[in-house]
Design an enzyme around this catalytic site. Sequence first.
Site, short mmCIF file in Angstrom:
data_model
loop_
_atom_site.label_atom_id
_atom_site.label_comp_id
_atom_site.label_asym_id
_atom_site.label_seq_id
_atom_site.Cartn_x
_atom_site.Cartn_y
_atom_site.Cartn_z
N LYS A 137 0.85 -1.06 -0.06
CA LYS A 137 -0.04 0.05 0.10
C LYS A 137 0.77 1.25 0.20
O LYS A 137 2.13 1.24 0.38
CB LYS A 137 -1.03 0.01 1.43
CG LYS A 137 -0.32 -0.24 2.63
CD LYS A 137 0.66 0.25 3.23
CE LYS A 137 0.94 1.89 3.43
NZ LYS A 137 2.03 2.31 3.77
N TYR A 221 -4.19 3.79 6.98
CA TYR A 221 -4.55 3.01 7.81
C TYR A 221 -5.67 3.26 8.46
O TYR A 221 -6.71 2.77 8.89
CB TYR A 221 -3.37 2.89 8.96
CG TYR A 221 -2.29 1.87 8.31
CD1 TYR A 221 -2.33 0.66 8.39
CD2 TYR A 221 -1.05 2.50 7.51
CE1 TYR A 221 -1.21 -0.23 7.80
CE2 TYR A 221 0.11 1.68 7.35
CZ TYR A 221 0.05 0.30 7.48
OH TYR A 221 1.13 -0.34 6.91
#
Length: 378
Positions: A137, A221
Amino acid sequence: MSISRREFNRNITRLGALGLAAELLPSLTSPLLAQPSSRKIGYAVIGLGRIADLHMQGIHLSPNAKITALVSGHRDKAEKYAAQYGVPTSSIYSYENMDALRNNPAVDAVYICLPNSMHAEYTIRAAKLGKHVFCEKPMATTVADAQAMIDACKAANVKLMIGYRCHYESTNLAAIKLIREGAIGQIQSIQSAFGFSCGADEWRLTKALGGHGPLFDVGIYCLNATRYLTGEEPASFSAYAYSNPNDPRFRDVEENLVWITKFPSGVVASCSTSYGSNMDGYYRVYGSKGWLQVDTAFSYEGLSLKAFYNRDGVTESERTVVLNQPNTEKIPQQFVNEANHFTQCILENKTPTAPGEEGLKDMTYMREIYRSAGITMA
Ligand code: NAD
């Protein structure tokens, strides 16, 4: 439905032992504990930096996976890892000759652990070689690149999984389970933050390699957590960015970003991210019957869950702290779980729980957050 302290503790114990995650996240369809297989999936790890080191440990401990090739610009570093994991030196590649992986039958898939702006190019290259792709990511630096990665993997009939490791981490899964069981009632609001003071020489501070600032790197996140905690997709965002004009680190990318996500149910999440200040990743979820907090929530180990809620309509409350312990090998278990999951998906021809489409969603939401903050993201 509320759950008793005994049941809660039993669940946590079982979570510590793993194996129940498939019950916890409805989207988790493959078990985290690997099923025995006569075949091991071979991985080429591309980019041998900090996260690659952890992924290699995870792959190494995953029973049906092994590291079979390395791609690096630093031959000496690659040789060190090759010796550690039993990779033949003939299976060390440079970025230039990586396409020779096509002819290496020991490589089924690649792990892309490169700076953000390189994810799209290397995913598409690997897909064209016929290799399944695990990509870190943020999936890409533009929405168009993320879509191109999905298209390339579909065209090549290979799997694409994005590295959302918290989806395989027991404390986060315990939080989701408590919420889904109604322990804290209807979610009212969420607070979350994740940030760190970024070193001046980091590629993360450059638009060319990082793409954008802390939202791409660690704020993602918080964004992803608010989605898995609510089980909803965002309806709208409003955001503000601030960079210290006198700090030369923030010429290219933003320093601080604060945003509010509104979900269709009315739940509001307020989140912060920063490259200028250390924020231990956490979230606190307020519900109609109590609250829960995971702090830290996004670290590799030592995560802690604390919950406070009524039980069976009685004004009795509970507080429980859960510590996520490293496994006996002292490796963060979530990396082993992640490797188990991707390996199992390849062996059983299943779609990963966090496929390219999951990464694309966050890319699209981040573009909206940036738009609201007055920052243009492609
Ligand atoms: P890193 O700087 O430690 O490693 C990057 C690797 O890429 C290095 O081996 C470097 O040599 C190589 N590289 C190749 N070309 C490069 C270039 N032009 N410039 C710089 N490096 C180049 O970075 P990292 O922290 O391991 O991050 C890599 C990726 O992993 C990023 O996308 C990051 O967002 C992601 N990440 C994920 C987690 C997680 O917990 N899932 C944690 C950290 C980083």
